[in-house]
Design a protein around this motif. Structure first.
Motif, PDB file in Angstrom:
ATOM      1  N   PRO A  76     -13.653   3.842  55.721  1.00 57.13           N
ATOM      2  CA  PRO A  76     -12.693   2.759  55.943  1.00 57.13           C
ATOM      3  C   PRO A  76     -12.886   1.635  54.926  1.00 57.13           C
ATOM      4  O   PRO A  76     -13.872   1.597  54.197  1.00 57.13           O
ATOM      5  CB  PRO A  76     -13.038   2.284  57.353  1.00 57.13           C
ATOM      6  CG  PRO A  76     -14.505   2.547  57.477  1.00 57.13           C
ATOM      7  CD  PRO A  76     -14.781   3.789  56.659  1.00 57.13           C
ATOM      8  N   PHE A  77     -11.923   0.724  54.877  1.00 62.15           N
ATOM      9  CA  PHE A  77     -11.973  -0.447  53.996  1.00 62.15           C
ATOM     10  C   PHE A  77     -12.140  -0.047  52.531  1.00 62.15           C
ATOM     11  O   PHE A  77     -12.797  -0.714  51.751  1.00 62.15           O
ATOM     12  CB  PHE A  77     -13.097  -1.402  54.427  1.00 62.15           C
ATOM     13  CG  PHE A  77     -12.888  -1.964  55.798  1.00 62.15           C
ATOM     14  CD1 PHE A  77     -12.021  -3.022  56.018  1.00 62.15           C
ATOM     15  CD2 PHE A  77     -13.536  -1.411  56.904  1.00 62.15           C
ATOM     16  CE1 PHE A  77     -11.809  -3.527  57.295  1.00 62.15           C
ATOM     17  CE2 PHE A  77     -13.336  -1.915  58.182  1.00 62.15           C
ATOM     18  CZ  PHE A  77     -12.471  -2.979  58.368  1.00 62.15           C
ATOM     19  N   LEU A  78     -11.506   1.057  52.168  1.00 62.93           N
ATOM     20  CA  LEU A  78     -11.501   1.511  50.783  1.00 62.93           C
ATOM     21  C   LEU A  78     -10.483   0.679  50.005  1.00 62.93           C
ATOM     22  O   LEU A  78      -9.326   0.554  50.418  1.00 62.93           O
ATOM     23  CB  LEU A  78     -11.122   2.992  50.738  1.00 62.93           C
ATOM     24  CG  LEU A  78     -10.931   3.660  49.374  1.00 62.93           C
ATOM     25  CD1 LEU A  78     -12.234   3.640  48.583  1.00 62.93           C
ATOM     26  CD2 LEU A  78     -10.433   5.090  49.566  1.00 62.93           C
ATOM     27  N   THR A  79     -10.894   0.097  48.881  1.00 56.52           N
ATOM     28  CA  THR A  79      -9.994  -0.789  48.137  1.00 56.52           C
ATOM     29  C   THR A  79      -9.812  -0.417  46.675  1.00 56.52           C
ATOM     30  O   THR A  79      -8.902  -0.929  46.026  1.00 56.52           O
ATOM     31  CB  THR A  79     -10.508  -2.244  48.175  1.00 56.52           C
ATOM     32  OG1 THR A  79     -11.817  -2.299  47.586  1.00 56.52           O
ATOM     33  CG2 THR A  79     -10.548  -2.786  49.582  1.00 56.52           C
ATOM     34  N   THR A  80     -10.654   0.434  46.121  1.00 59.27           N
ATOM     35  CA  THR A  80     -10.587   0.677  44.693  1.00 59.27           C
ATOM     36  C   THR A  80      -9.422   1.602  44.343  1.00 59.27           C
ATOM     37  O   THR A  80      -9.157   2.576  45.058  1.00 59.27           O
ATOM     38  CB  THR A  80     -11.886   1.303  44.160  1.00 59.27           C
ATOM     39  OG1 THR A  80     -12.041   2.620  44.692  1.00 59.27           O
ATOM     40  CG2 THR A  80     -13.085   0.454  44.538  1.00 59.27           C
ATOM     41  N   SER A  81      -8.745   1.278  43.261  1.00 59.54           N
ATOM     42  CA  SER A  81      -7.611   2.101  42.846  1.00 59.54           C
ATOM     43  C   SER A  81      -8.051   3.525  42.542  1.00 59.54           C
ATOM     44  O   SER A  81      -7.375   4.495  42.915  1.00 59.54           O
ATOM     45  CB  SER A  81      -6.949   1.485  41.611  1.00 59.54           C
ATOM     46  OG  SER A  81      -7.885   1.319  40.562  1.00 59.54           O
TER      47      SER A  81
ATOM     48  N   GLU B 147     -14.348  -3.492  41.651  1.00 60.39           N
ATOM     49  CA  GLU B 147     -12.970  -3.754  41.239  1.00 60.39           C
ATOM     50  C   GLU B 147     -12.452  -5.075  41.788  1.00 60.39           C
ATOM     51  O   GLU B 147     -11.765  -5.822  41.085  1.00 60.39           O
ATOM     52  CB  GLU B 147     -12.071  -2.603  41.681  1.00 60.39           C
ATOM     53  CG  GLU B 147     -10.670  -2.658  41.101  1.00 60.39           C
ATOM     54  CD  GLU B 147      -9.907  -1.370  41.346  1.00 60.39           C
ATOM     55  OE1 GLU B 147      -9.986  -0.453  40.512  1.00 60.39           O
ATOM     56  OE2 GLU B 147      -9.228  -1.276  42.391  1.00 60.39           O
ATOM     57  N   GLN B 148     -12.749  -5.359  43.049  1.00 54.85           N
ATOM     58  CA  GLN B 148     -12.238  -6.572  43.668  1.00 54.85           C
ATOM     59  C   GLN B 148     -13.143  -7.781  43.462  1.00 54.85           C
ATOM     60  O   GLN B 148     -12.669  -8.917  43.578  1.00 54.85           O
ATOM     61  CB  GLN B 148     -12.047  -6.341  45.172  1.00 54.85           C
ATOM     62  CG  GLN B 148     -11.032  -5.281  45.522  1.00 54.85           C
ATOM     63  CD  GLN B 148      -9.604  -5.699  45.229  1.00 54.85           C
ATOM     64  OE1 GLN B 148      -9.255  -6.869  45.343  1.00 54.85           O
ATOM     65  NE2 GLN B 148      -8.782  -4.759  44.819  1.00 54.85           N
ATOM     66  N   GLN B 149     -14.399  -7.569  43.141  1.00 53.63           N
ATOM     67  CA  GLN B 149     -15.343  -8.680  43.081  1.00 53.63           C
ATOM     68  C   GLN B 149     -16.008  -8.827  41.706  1.00 53.63           C
ATOM     69  O   GLN B 149     -15.706  -9.756  40.972  1.00 53.63           O
ATOM     70  CB  GLN B 149     -16.409  -8.496  44.172  1.00 53.63           C
ATOM     71  CG  GLN B 149     -15.880  -8.714  45.582  1.00 53.63           C
ATOM     72  CD  GLN B 149     -15.776 -10.166  45.955  1.00 53.63           C
ATOM     73  OE1 GLN B 149     -16.727 -10.925  45.834  1.00 53.63           O
ATOM     74  NE2 GLN B 149     -14.605 -10.576  46.413  1.00 53.63           N
TER      75      GLN B 149
END
Length: 526
Positions: free
Chosen positions: A246-251, A372-374
Protein backbone atom coordinates in the motif's frame (compact mmCIF):
# COMPACT_ATOMS: atom_id res chain seq x y z
CA UNK A 1 -4.92 3.61 -12.96
CA UNK A 2 -8.64 3.22 -12.32
CA UNK A 3 -10.02 0.71 -9.88
CA UNK A 4 -9.60 -2.80 -11.22
CA UNK A 5 -12.24 -5.46 -11.81
CA UNK A 6 -10.70 -7.47 -8.95
CA UNK A 7 -11.17 -4.53 -6.60
CA UNK A 8 -14.74 -4.00 -7.73
CA UNK A 9 -15.47 -7.63 -6.88
CA UNK A 10 -13.80 -7.18 -3.50
CA UNK A 11 -15.86 -4.07 -2.79
CA UNK A 12 -19.07 -5.88 -3.64
CA UNK A 13 -18.11 -8.70 -1.28
CA UNK A 14 -17.41 -6.17 1.47
CA UNK A 15 -20.82 -4.60 1.07
CA UNK A 16 -22.44 -8.02 1.13
CA UNK A 17 -20.72 -8.79 4.41
CA UNK A 18 -21.89 -5.49 5.88
CA UNK A 19 -25.44 -6.50 4.96
CA UNK A 20 -25.09 -9.78 6.80
CA UNK A 21 -24.63 -11.98 3.73
CA UNK A 22 -22.14 -14.82 3.53
CA UNK A 23 -18.68 -14.31 2.01
CA UNK A 24 -18.13 -15.23 -1.61
CA UNK A 25 -17.81 -18.95 -2.25
CA UNK A 26 -14.23 -18.44 -3.39
CA UNK A 27 -13.16 -17.44 0.10
CA UNK A 28 -10.49 -19.66 1.62
CA UNK A 29 -10.18 -19.28 5.41
CA UNK A 30 -6.81 -18.59 6.98
CA UNK A 31 -3.45 -17.88 5.44
CA UNK A 32 -0.83 -15.21 5.96
CA UNK A 33 -0.72 -11.77 4.37
CA UNK A 34 2.74 -10.28 3.82
CA UNK A 35 2.65 -6.51 3.55
CA UNK A 36 5.43 -4.16 2.51
CA UNK A 37 5.91 -0.83 4.31
CA UNK A 38 8.65 1.69 3.59
CA UNK A 39 7.96 3.59 6.82
CA UNK A 40 9.14 2.39 10.21
CA UNK A 41 7.00 3.24 13.25
CA UNK A 42 8.57 4.46 16.46
CA UNK A 43 5.86 2.56 18.33
CA UNK A 44 2.36 1.14 17.78
CA UNK A 45 0.03 3.45 19.74
CA UNK A 46 -2.02 5.69 17.40
CA UNK A 47 -3.52 7.69 20.29
CA UNK A 48 -0.29 9.67 20.57
CA UNK A 49 1.19 9.27 17.06
CA UNK A 50 -0.20 9.98 13.61
CA UNK A 51 0.98 8.79 10.21
CA UNK A 52 1.02 5.71 8.00
CA UNK A 53 3.79 3.92 9.87
CA UNK A 54 1.73 3.66 13.06
CA UNK A 55 -1.77 3.74 11.57
CA UNK A 56 -1.54 0.60 9.42
CA UNK A 57 -0.54 -1.82 12.21
CA UNK A 58 -2.39 0.26 14.80
CA UNK A 59 -5.78 -0.21 13.16
CA UNK A 60 -5.29 -3.96 13.16
CA UNK A 61 -4.36 -4.01 16.85
CA UNK A 62 -6.93 -1.47 18.08
CA UNK A 63 -10.61 -1.15 17.14
CA UNK A 64 -12.32 2.24 16.88
CA UNK A 65 -15.92 3.15 17.76
CA UNK A 66 -16.87 3.49 14.08
CA UNK A 67 -15.45 2.76 10.69
CA UNK A 68 -16.11 4.42 7.33
CA UNK A 69 -17.06 2.82 4.03
CA UNK A 70 -15.93 3.88 0.56
CA UNK A 71 -18.87 6.32 0.33
CA UNK A 72 -17.88 8.31 3.44
CA UNK A 73 -20.70 6.71 5.43
CA UNK A 74 -20.07 5.64 9.06
CA UNK A 75 -20.52 1.96 9.85
CA UNK A 76 -20.83 0.15 13.21
CA UNK A 77 -17.70 -1.23 14.80
CA UNK A 78 -17.16 -1.11 18.58
CA UNK A 79 -20.26 1.07 18.65
CA UNK A 80 -23.25 -0.84 17.31
CA UNK A 81 -25.33 2.36 17.12
CA UNK A 82 -25.15 6.07 17.92
CA UNK A 83 -27.37 9.12 17.96
CA UNK A 84 -26.98 12.89 18.13
CA UNK A 85 -28.86 15.07 20.59
CA UNK A 86 -31.29 17.52 19.01
CA UNK A 87 -29.02 20.46 19.84
CA UNK A 88 -25.98 18.80 18.24
CA UNK A 89 -23.96 19.12 21.44
CA UNK A 90 -23.79 15.48 22.44
CA UNK A 91 -23.30 12.15 20.71
CA UNK A 92 -24.27 8.90 22.42
CA UNK A 93 -22.43 5.70 21.53
CA UNK A 94 -23.91 2.28 22.29
CA UNK A 95 -21.15 -0.33 22.43
CA UNK A 96 -21.41 -3.93 21.27
CA UNK A 97 -21.76 -6.52 23.99
CA UNK A 98 -19.03 -9.00 24.78
CA UNK A 99 -16.08 -7.14 23.21
CA UNK A 100 -12.80 -7.81 24.98
CA UNK A 101 -9.23 -6.61 24.86
CA UNK A 102 -6.55 -9.08 23.86
CA UNK A 103 -5.81 -9.84 27.51
CA UNK A 104 -9.42 -10.89 28.10
CA UNK A 105 -10.58 -7.77 29.95
CA UNK A 106 -13.95 -6.38 28.79
CA UNK A 107 -14.10 -3.18 26.73
CA UNK A 108 -16.31 -0.67 28.48
CA UNK A 109 -17.46 2.91 28.03
CA UNK A 110 -14.77 3.91 30.55
CA UNK A 111 -12.14 2.75 28.03
CA UNK A 112 -13.82 4.87 25.33
CA UNK A 113 -13.75 7.91 27.60
CA UNK A 114 -10.14 7.27 28.60
CA UNK A 115 -9.07 6.84 24.98
CA UNK A 116 -10.69 10.04 23.71
CA UNK A 117 -9.25 12.01 26.62
CA UNK A 118 -5.81 10.51 25.91
CA UNK A 119 -6.03 11.48 22.24
CA UNK A 120 -7.20 14.98 23.12
CA UNK A 121 -4.24 15.48 25.46
CA UNK A 122 -1.49 13.86 23.39
CA UNK A 123 -2.26 13.56 19.71
CA UNK A 124 -0.79 16.07 17.22
CA UNK A 125 -4.29 16.67 15.82
CA UNK A 126 -5.21 18.95 18.69
CA UNK A 127 -8.39 20.24 17.04
CA UNK A 128 -9.81 16.76 16.45
CA UNK A 129 -11.36 16.42 19.92
CA UNK A 130 -10.92 19.99 21.16
CA UNK A 131 -14.72 20.58 21.48
CA UNK A 132 -15.12 17.49 23.68
CA UNK A 133 -16.04 18.89 27.08
CA UNK A 134 -16.70 15.62 28.88
CA UNK A 135 -17.56 11.98 28.30
CA UNK A 136 -20.21 10.47 30.52
CA UNK A 137 -20.44 6.73 31.12
CA UNK A 138 -23.91 6.00 32.57
CA UNK A 139 -23.29 2.27 32.12
CA UNK A 140 -20.59 -0.03 30.77
CA UNK A 141 -21.96 0.01 27.23
CA UNK A 142 -22.96 3.67 26.87
CA UNK A 143 -20.67 6.65 26.30
CA UNK A 144 -22.09 10.16 25.95
CA UNK A 145 -19.68 12.60 24.33
CA UNK A 146 -20.62 16.13 25.38
CA UNK A 147 -19.38 19.06 23.31
CA UNK A 148 -18.76 22.70 24.17
CA UNK A 149 -19.69 23.64 20.58
CA UNK A 150 -20.85 21.92 17.38
CA UNK A 151 -18.24 19.66 15.82
CA UNK A 152 -18.84 18.85 12.12
CA UNK A 153 -15.97 16.34 11.97
CA UNK A 154 -16.71 14.29 15.11
CA UNK A 155 -18.13 11.19 13.37
CA UNK A 156 -15.10 11.01 11.09
CA UNK A 157 -12.79 11.51 14.07
CA UNK A 158 -14.24 8.41 15.76
CA UNK A 159 -13.13 6.12 12.93
CA UNK A 160 -9.99 4.37 11.74
CA UNK A 161 -6.62 5.36 13.13
CA UNK A 162 -7.99 8.60 14.54
CA UNK A 163 -9.70 7.01 17.54
CA UNK A 164 -8.20 3.69 18.66
CA UNK A 165 -9.73 2.41 21.88
CA UNK A 166 -6.94 1.57 24.30
CA UNK A 167 -7.30 -0.21 27.67
CA UNK A 168 -7.48 2.06 30.70
CA UNK A 169 -6.33 -0.82 32.91
CA UNK A 170 -3.01 -0.84 30.99
CA UNK A 171 -2.41 2.81 30.13
CA UNK A 172 -4.08 4.39 33.14
CA UNK A 173 -1.28 3.43 35.52
CA UNK A 174 0.12 6.94 35.88
CA UNK A 175 2.94 6.58 33.38
CA UNK A 176 3.29 9.02 30.48
CA UNK A 177 1.21 7.55 27.66
CA UNK A 178 3.54 8.98 25.01
CA UNK A 179 6.46 6.94 26.34
CA UNK A 180 4.53 4.07 27.93
CA UNK A 181 6.27 0.67 27.57
CA UNK A 182 2.99 -0.79 26.27
CA UNK A 183 3.38 1.30 23.10
CA UNK A 184 5.90 -1.26 21.85
CA UNK A 185 3.86 -4.24 23.10
CA UNK A 186 0.26 -3.06 22.95
CA UNK A 187 -2.82 -4.78 24.29
CA UNK A 188 -5.52 -3.90 21.81
CA UNK A 189 -9.10 -4.68 20.89
CA UNK A 190 -8.82 -5.23 17.14
CA UNK A 191 -8.91 -8.29 14.88
CA UNK A 192 -5.18 -8.99 15.20
CA UNK A 193 -2.85 -9.25 18.18
CA UNK A 194 0.80 -8.30 18.26
CA UNK A 195 3.06 -11.34 18.14
CA UNK A 196 6.36 -9.51 17.68
CA UNK A 197 7.74 -6.07 16.86
CA UNK A 198 11.31 -5.83 15.60
CA UNK A 199 11.79 -2.07 15.00
CA UNK A 200 13.12 -1.39 11.54
CA UNK A 201 12.57 -4.99 10.46
CA UNK A 202 9.14 -6.57 10.91
CA UNK A 203 5.81 -6.44 12.71
CA UNK A 204 3.97 -9.76 13.06
CA UNK A 205 0.27 -9.78 13.90
CA UNK A 206 -1.75 -12.92 14.63
CA UNK A 207 -5.47 -13.60 14.48
CA UNK A 208 -7.48 -12.56 17.52
CA UNK A 209 -9.56 -15.68 18.11
CA UNK A 210 -11.79 -13.76 20.53
CA UNK A 211 -12.58 -10.85 18.18
CA UNK A 212 -16.01 -9.38 18.84
CA UNK A 213 -17.19 -9.86 15.22
CA UNK A 214 -17.92 -13.56 14.90
CA UNK A 215 -16.00 -15.40 12.21
CA UNK A 216 -13.42 -12.68 11.68
CA UNK A 217 -10.71 -11.98 10.88
CA UNK A 218 -10.37 -14.33 7.95
CA UNK A 219 -6.57 -14.23 7.80
CA UNK A 220 -4.35 -16.05 10.29
CA UNK A 221 -1.52 -13.53 10.28
CA UNK A 222 -0.44 -10.18 8.87
CA UNK A 223 3.30 -9.78 8.52
CA UNK A 224 4.45 -6.20 7.88
CA UNK A 225 7.97 -6.14 6.49
CA UNK A 226 9.67 -2.79 7.03
CA UNK A 227 11.72 -2.15 3.92
CA UNK A 228 13.57 1.15 3.51
CA UNK A 229 14.42 0.67 -0.16
CA UNK A 230 11.51 0.99 -2.59
CA UNK A 231 13.38 -1.01 -5.24
CA UNK A 232 13.69 -3.94 -2.84
CA UNK A 233 9.98 -3.65 -2.05
CA UNK A 234 9.09 -3.81 -5.76
CA UNK A 235 11.28 -6.88 -6.24
CA UNK A 236 9.54 -8.58 -3.30
CA UNK A 237 6.16 -8.02 -4.92
CA UNK A 238 7.31 -9.20 -8.35
CA UNK A 239 8.90 -12.32 -6.87
CA UNK A 240 5.77 -13.19 -4.88
CA UNK A 241 7.56 -12.77 -1.56
CA UNK A 242 5.07 -10.06 -0.56
CA UNK A 243 1.32 -9.91 -1.14
CA UNK A 244 0.36 -6.24 -0.77
CA UNK A 245 2.20 -2.92 -1.09
CA UNK A 246 0.00 0.00 0.00
CA UNK A 247 0.90 3.71 -0.24
CA UNK A 248 2.90 3.11 -3.40
CA UNK A 249 3.76 6.47 -4.98
CA UNK A 250 6.66 6.04 -7.38
CA UNK A 251 5.94 6.30 -11.08
CA UNK A 252 8.32 3.43 -11.81
CA UNK A 253 6.74 1.24 -9.15
CA UNK A 254 3.18 1.91 -10.28
CA UNK A 255 4.10 1.14 -13.89
CA UNK A 256 6.14 -1.99 -13.07
CA UNK A 257 3.55 -3.59 -10.84
CA UNK A 258 0.68 -2.69 -13.16
CA UNK A 259 2.43 -4.71 -15.86
CA UNK A 260 3.40 -7.61 -13.56
CA UNK A 261 1.58 -10.93 -13.86
CA UNK A 262 -0.77 -11.81 -11.01
CA UNK A 263 -0.68 -8.32 -9.46
CA UNK A 264 -3.51 -5.80 -9.41
CA UNK A 265 -2.98 -2.07 -8.81
CA UNK A 266 -5.65 0.39 -7.66
CA UNK A 267 -5.71 4.04 -6.63
CA UNK A 268 -8.86 3.48 -4.58
CA UNK A 269 -8.81 3.57 -0.79
CA UNK A 270 -7.23 6.97 -0.15
CA UNK A 271 -10.18 9.35 -0.50
CA UNK A 272 -9.96 10.69 3.05
CA UNK A 273 -6.18 10.86 3.18
CA UNK A 274 -5.71 14.02 1.13
CA UNK A 275 -1.91 13.65 0.98
CA UNK A 276 0.18 16.75 0.18
CA UNK A 277 3.92 16.87 -0.44
CA UNK A 278 5.32 20.18 0.76
CA UNK A 279 8.33 22.20 1.82
CA UNK A 280 7.99 23.45 5.40
CA UNK A 281 9.86 26.48 6.75
CA UNK A 282 11.10 26.89 10.33
CA UNK A 283 9.97 30.47 10.88
CA UNK A 284 11.49 31.04 14.29
CA UNK A 285 14.71 32.79 13.23
CA UNK A 286 17.11 33.51 10.38
CA UNK A 287 16.16 34.38 6.80
CA UNK A 288 13.05 32.18 6.87
CA UNK A 289 11.48 34.42 9.51
CA UNK A 290 11.02 36.95 6.69
CA UNK A 291 7.84 36.48 4.64
CA UNK A 292 9.45 37.82 1.46
CA UNK A 293 12.18 35.17 1.70
CA UNK A 294 9.60 32.40 1.91
CA UNK A 295 7.70 33.91 -1.01
CA UNK A 296 10.91 34.17 -3.03
CA UNK A 297 11.59 30.48 -2.46
CA UNK A 298 8.09 29.77 -3.72
CA UNK A 299 8.73 31.66 -6.95
CA UNK A 300 12.11 29.93 -7.42
CA UNK A 301 10.58 26.42 -7.42
CA UNK A 302 9.01 25.08 -10.62
CA UNK A 303 6.10 22.84 -9.57
CA UNK A 304 5.53 21.70 -13.14
CA UNK A 305 9.13 20.51 -13.45
CA UNK A 306 8.81 18.65 -10.16
CA UNK A 307 5.57 16.87 -11.07
CA UNK A 308 6.21 16.26 -14.76
CA UNK A 309 9.95 15.58 -14.84
CA UNK A 310 10.97 14.38 -11.38
CA UNK A 311 7.70 12.51 -10.75
CA UNK A 312 7.05 11.51 -14.37
CA UNK A 313 3.53 12.86 -14.41
CA UNK A 314 2.00 10.63 -11.73
CA UNK A 315 1.59 13.55 -9.29
CA UNK A 316 -0.49 16.71 -9.68
CA UNK A 317 0.60 20.22 -8.62
CA UNK A 318 -0.85 21.42 -5.31
CA UNK A 319 -0.94 25.09 -4.28
CA UNK A 320 -3.00 25.09 -1.11
CA UNK A 321 -3.10 23.54 2.38
CA UNK A 322 -6.47 22.05 1.39
CA UNK A 323 -6.31 19.42 -1.35
CA UNK A 324 -7.62 20.65 -4.66
CA UNK A 325 -10.18 17.83 -4.80
CA UNK A 326 -11.84 19.15 -1.63
CA UNK A 327 -15.02 21.27 -1.79
CA UNK A 328 -13.21 23.71 0.53
CA UNK A 329 -10.34 24.41 -1.90
CA UNK A 330 -9.97 28.08 -2.95
CA UNK A 331 -8.68 28.37 -6.52
CA UNK A 332 -7.81 32.04 -5.93
CA UNK A 333 -4.99 31.27 -3.49
CA UNK A 334 -1.63 32.76 -4.65
CA UNK A 335 0.00 30.16 -6.91
CA UNK A 336 3.67 31.29 -6.83
CA UNK A 337 4.18 30.22 -10.42
CA UNK A 338 7.83 29.88 -11.39
CA UNK A 339 9.39 33.36 -11.76
CA UNK A 340 13.10 33.90 -11.01
CA UNK A 341 12.87 37.66 -11.51
CA UNK A 342 10.22 37.95 -8.78
CA UNK A 343 12.26 35.65 -6.53
CA UNK A 344 15.40 37.78 -6.87
CA UNK A 345 13.48 41.03 -6.38
CA UNK A 346 11.84 39.75 -3.18
CA UNK A 347 15.18 38.61 -1.76
CA UNK A 348 16.67 42.04 -2.46
CA UNK A 349 13.67 43.71 -0.77
CA UNK A 350 14.06 41.42 2.24
CA UNK A 351 17.60 42.73 2.77
CA UNK A 352 19.62 39.77 1.51
CA UNK A 353 21.73 41.07 -1.38
CA UNK A 354 24.04 38.87 -3.40
CA UNK A 355 27.51 38.61 -1.92
CA UNK A 356 29.60 37.02 -4.61
CA UNK A 357 27.44 34.19 -5.90
CA UNK A 358 25.34 33.64 -2.75
CA UNK A 359 22.96 35.51 -0.46
CA UNK A 360 22.79 32.97 2.40
CA UNK A 361 22.70 29.19 2.95
CA UNK A 362 20.03 26.85 4.32
CA UNK A 363 19.67 23.15 5.04
CA UNK A 364 16.79 21.01 3.81
CA UNK A 365 15.73 17.67 5.31
CA UNK A 366 13.48 15.02 3.81
CA UNK A 367 11.62 11.86 4.85
CA UNK A 368 13.78 8.84 3.98
CA UNK A 369 12.33 5.93 2.02
CA UNK A 370 10.60 7.74 -0.85
CA UNK A 371 13.16 9.10 -3.27
CA UNK A 372 10.79 10.31 -5.99
CA UNK A 373 8.52 12.31 -3.70
CA UNK A 374 11.09 13.39 -1.12
CA UNK A 375 14.84 13.04 -1.71
CA UNK A 376 14.75 13.90 -5.41
CA UNK A 377 12.80 17.08 -4.72
CA UNK A 378 15.21 18.03 -1.92
CA UNK A 379 18.12 17.52 -4.30
CA UNK A 380 16.34 19.61 -6.96
CA UNK A 381 16.12 22.49 -4.47
CA UNK A 382 19.92 22.65 -4.43
CA UNK A 383 20.01 23.75 -8.07
CA UNK A 384 16.69 25.62 -8.12
CA UNK A 385 17.43 27.87 -5.14
CA UNK A 386 21.06 28.21 -6.13
CA UNK A 387 19.84 30.19 -9.16
CA UNK A 388 18.63 32.96 -6.81
CA UNK A 389 21.67 32.87 -4.52
CA UNK A 390 20.45 30.52 -1.77
CA UNK A 391 22.96 27.79 -0.98
CA UNK A 392 21.35 24.48 -0.06
CA UNK A 393 22.74 21.59 1.97
CA UNK A 394 20.61 18.45 1.75
CA UNK A 395 20.67 16.73 5.12
CA UNK A 396 19.84 13.02 5.31
CA UNK A 397 18.26 11.07 8.17
CA UNK A 398 19.09 7.45 8.92
CA UNK A 399 15.41 6.52 9.15
CA UNK A 400 11.93 7.94 9.62
CA UNK A 401 12.10 8.20 13.44
CA UNK A 402 15.34 10.21 13.18
CA UNK A 403 13.74 12.64 10.74
CA UNK A 404 10.57 12.92 12.83
CA UNK A 405 12.49 13.64 16.03
CA UNK A 406 14.51 16.39 14.32
CA UNK A 407 11.45 18.12 12.93
CA UNK A 408 9.44 17.78 16.15
CA UNK A 409 12.31 19.32 18.11
CA UNK A 410 12.59 22.24 15.66
CA UNK A 411 16.04 21.07 14.60
CA UNK A 412 15.61 22.04 10.94
CA UNK A 413 15.52 25.05 8.64
CA UNK A 414 13.50 23.63 5.76
CA UNK A 415 12.13 20.13 5.39
CA UNK A 416 10.27 18.19 2.79
CA UNK A 417 7.21 16.57 4.32
CA UNK A 418 4.09 14.60 3.38
CA UNK A 419 1.03 15.65 5.37
CA UNK A 420 -2.58 14.50 5.15
CA UNK A 421 -5.85 16.46 5.19
CA UNK A 422 -7.46 13.47 7.00
CA UNK A 423 -10.89 13.94 5.48
CA UNK A 424 -11.90 17.25 7.06
CA UNK A 425 -9.85 20.45 7.55
CA UNK A 426 -10.69 20.43 11.27
CA UNK A 427 -8.75 17.19 11.62
CA UNK A 428 -5.89 17.44 9.18
CA UNK A 429 -5.40 21.10 8.23
CA UNK A 430 -5.92 23.21 11.35
CA UNK A 431 -3.12 21.45 13.26
CA UNK A 432 -0.41 22.93 11.02
CA UNK A 433 -1.46 26.58 11.32
CA UNK A 434 -2.88 27.15 14.83
CA UNK A 435 -0.74 29.11 17.27
CA UNK A 436 -1.74 26.92 20.21
CA UNK A 437 -0.55 23.82 18.34
CA UNK A 438 3.09 24.94 18.27
CA UNK A 439 4.62 22.09 20.22
CA UNK A 440 7.39 19.49 19.94
CA UNK A 441 5.21 16.85 18.24
CA UNK A 442 5.62 15.72 14.66
CA UNK A 443 2.84 16.89 12.31
CA UNK A 444 1.72 19.65 14.61
CA UNK A 445 2.65 23.33 13.96
CA UNK A 446 6.37 22.56 13.84
CA UNK A 447 6.95 25.63 11.65
CA UNK A 448 6.23 27.98 14.56
CA UNK A 449 3.63 29.86 12.49
CA UNK A 450 1.37 32.29 14.34
CA UNK A 451 -1.30 34.59 12.93
CA UNK A 452 -4.16 35.67 15.24
CA UNK A 453 -6.52 36.19 12.29
CA UNK A 454 -5.92 32.61 11.12
CA UNK A 455 -6.57 31.36 14.65
CA UNK A 456 -9.86 33.27 14.66
CA UNK A 457 -11.00 32.00 11.26
CA UNK A 458 -10.16 28.37 12.00
CA UNK A 459 -11.93 28.56 15.36
CA UNK A 460 -15.08 29.73 13.55
CA UNK A 461 -14.77 27.09 10.80
CA UNK A 462 -14.41 24.34 13.41
CA UNK A 463 -17.96 24.93 14.71
CA UNK A 464 -19.75 26.09 11.56
CA UNK A 465 -22.31 23.51 10.41
CA UNK A 466 -23.44 25.44 7.32
CA UNK A 467 -21.21 24.22 4.47
CA UNK A 468 -21.41 27.45 2.46
CA UNK A 469 -20.33 29.49 5.47
CA UNK A 470 -17.52 27.03 6.20
CA UNK A 471 -16.39 27.36 2.59
CA UNK A 472 -16.22 31.15 2.92
CA UNK A 473 -14.14 30.85 6.10
CA UNK A 474 -11.72 28.39 4.52
CA UNK A 475 -11.47 30.62 1.43
CA UNK A 476 -10.32 33.49 3.64
CA UNK A 477 -7.93 31.24 5.56
CA UNK A 478 -6.27 30.04 2.35
CA UNK A 479 -5.73 33.58 1.09
CA UNK A 480 -3.97 34.54 4.33
CA UNK A 481 -1.70 31.53 4.58
CA UNK A 482 -1.09 31.81 0.84
CA UNK A 483 0.35 35.24 1.55
CA UNK A 484 2.22 34.28 4.75
CA UNK A 485 3.51 31.03 3.20
CA UNK A 486 4.61 29.06 6.29
CA UNK A 487 4.62 26.07 3.93
CA UNK A 488 5.19 25.86 0.17
CA UNK A 489 2.74 23.26 -1.14
CA UNK A 490 4.16 21.27 -4.06
CA UNK A 491 2.05 18.28 -5.14
CA UNK A 492 -0.47 15.65 -4.16
CA UNK A 493 0.85 12.15 -3.58
CA UNK A 494 -0.41 9.53 -6.06
CA UNK A 495 -1.10 6.75 -3.56
CA UNK A 496 -1.79 3.31 -5.05
CA UNK A 497 -2.12 -0.19 -3.61
CA UNK A 498 -0.52 -3.13 -5.41
CA UNK A 499 -1.72 -6.56 -4.34
CA UNK A 500 -1.81 -10.23 -5.23
CA UNK A 501 -4.77 -10.82 -7.57
CA UNK A 502 -5.90 -13.75 -5.39
CA UNK A 503 -6.75 -11.44 -2.49
CA UNK A 504 -10.38 -10.59 -1.80
CA UNK A 505 -11.79 -7.53 -0.03
CA UNK A 506 -8.63 -5.48 -0.47
CA UNK A 507 -9.27 -2.34 1.63
CA UNK A 508 -10.80 0.43 -0.50
CA UNK A 509 -12.75 2.39 2.13
CA UNK A 510 -11.88 6.08 2.53
CA UNK A 511 -9.14 5.05 4.99
CA UNK A 512 -7.91 2.16 2.87
CA UNK A 513 -5.08 0.27 4.61
CA UNK A 514 -5.44 2.53 7.68
CA UNK A 515 -8.58 0.66 8.70
CA UNK A 516 -9.20 -2.84 10.02
CA UNK A 517 -8.45 -5.64 7.56
CA UNK A 518 -10.65 -8.22 9.25
CA UNK A 519 -12.56 -8.75 5.98
CA UNK A 520 -9.52 -9.42 3.76
CA UNK A 521 -9.25 -13.03 2.60
CA UNK A 522 -7.53 -15.33 0.12
CA UNK A 523 -9.52 -16.82 -2.73
CA UNK A 524 -7.08 -19.74 -2.98
CA UNK A 525 -5.39 -21.80 -0.28
CA UNK A 526 -1.95 -20.52 0.69
Amino acid sequence: MSITRRTLIATAASLALAMGLQPAAAQTPGGDLVMISTQTPRHLNPTVQSGIATAVPGTQIFASPLRMDENWQPQPYLAKSWEWADDGLSLTLHLVEGARFHDGEPITSADVAFSIETIKANHPFKTMFAPVESIETPDDLTAVIRLSQPHPALILALSGALCPIIPEHVYGDGQDVASHPANAAPVGSGPFKLESFAPGEQITLVKNEDFFIEGRPYLDRIIIRLVRDTSAALLSMEAGDADIFPFLTTSQGISRLTDADGIEVTDQGYAAVGPINWLAFNMRSGPLAEKKVRQAIGYAIDRNFVTKALMRGVSAPQRSPIVESSPFFNADIPAYDFDLDKANALLDEAGFPMQGDQRFALTVDYIPGNDEQQRNVAEYLRSALGKVGIGIEVRTSADFPTWAQRVAAGDFEMTMDSVFNWGDPVIGVHRTYLTDNIRPVIWSNTQGYSNPKVDEILAAAAVELDEAKRKALYDEFQMIVGEDLPVYWINTLPYHTAYDARLGNVPVSIWGPMQSMDEVYWTEAR
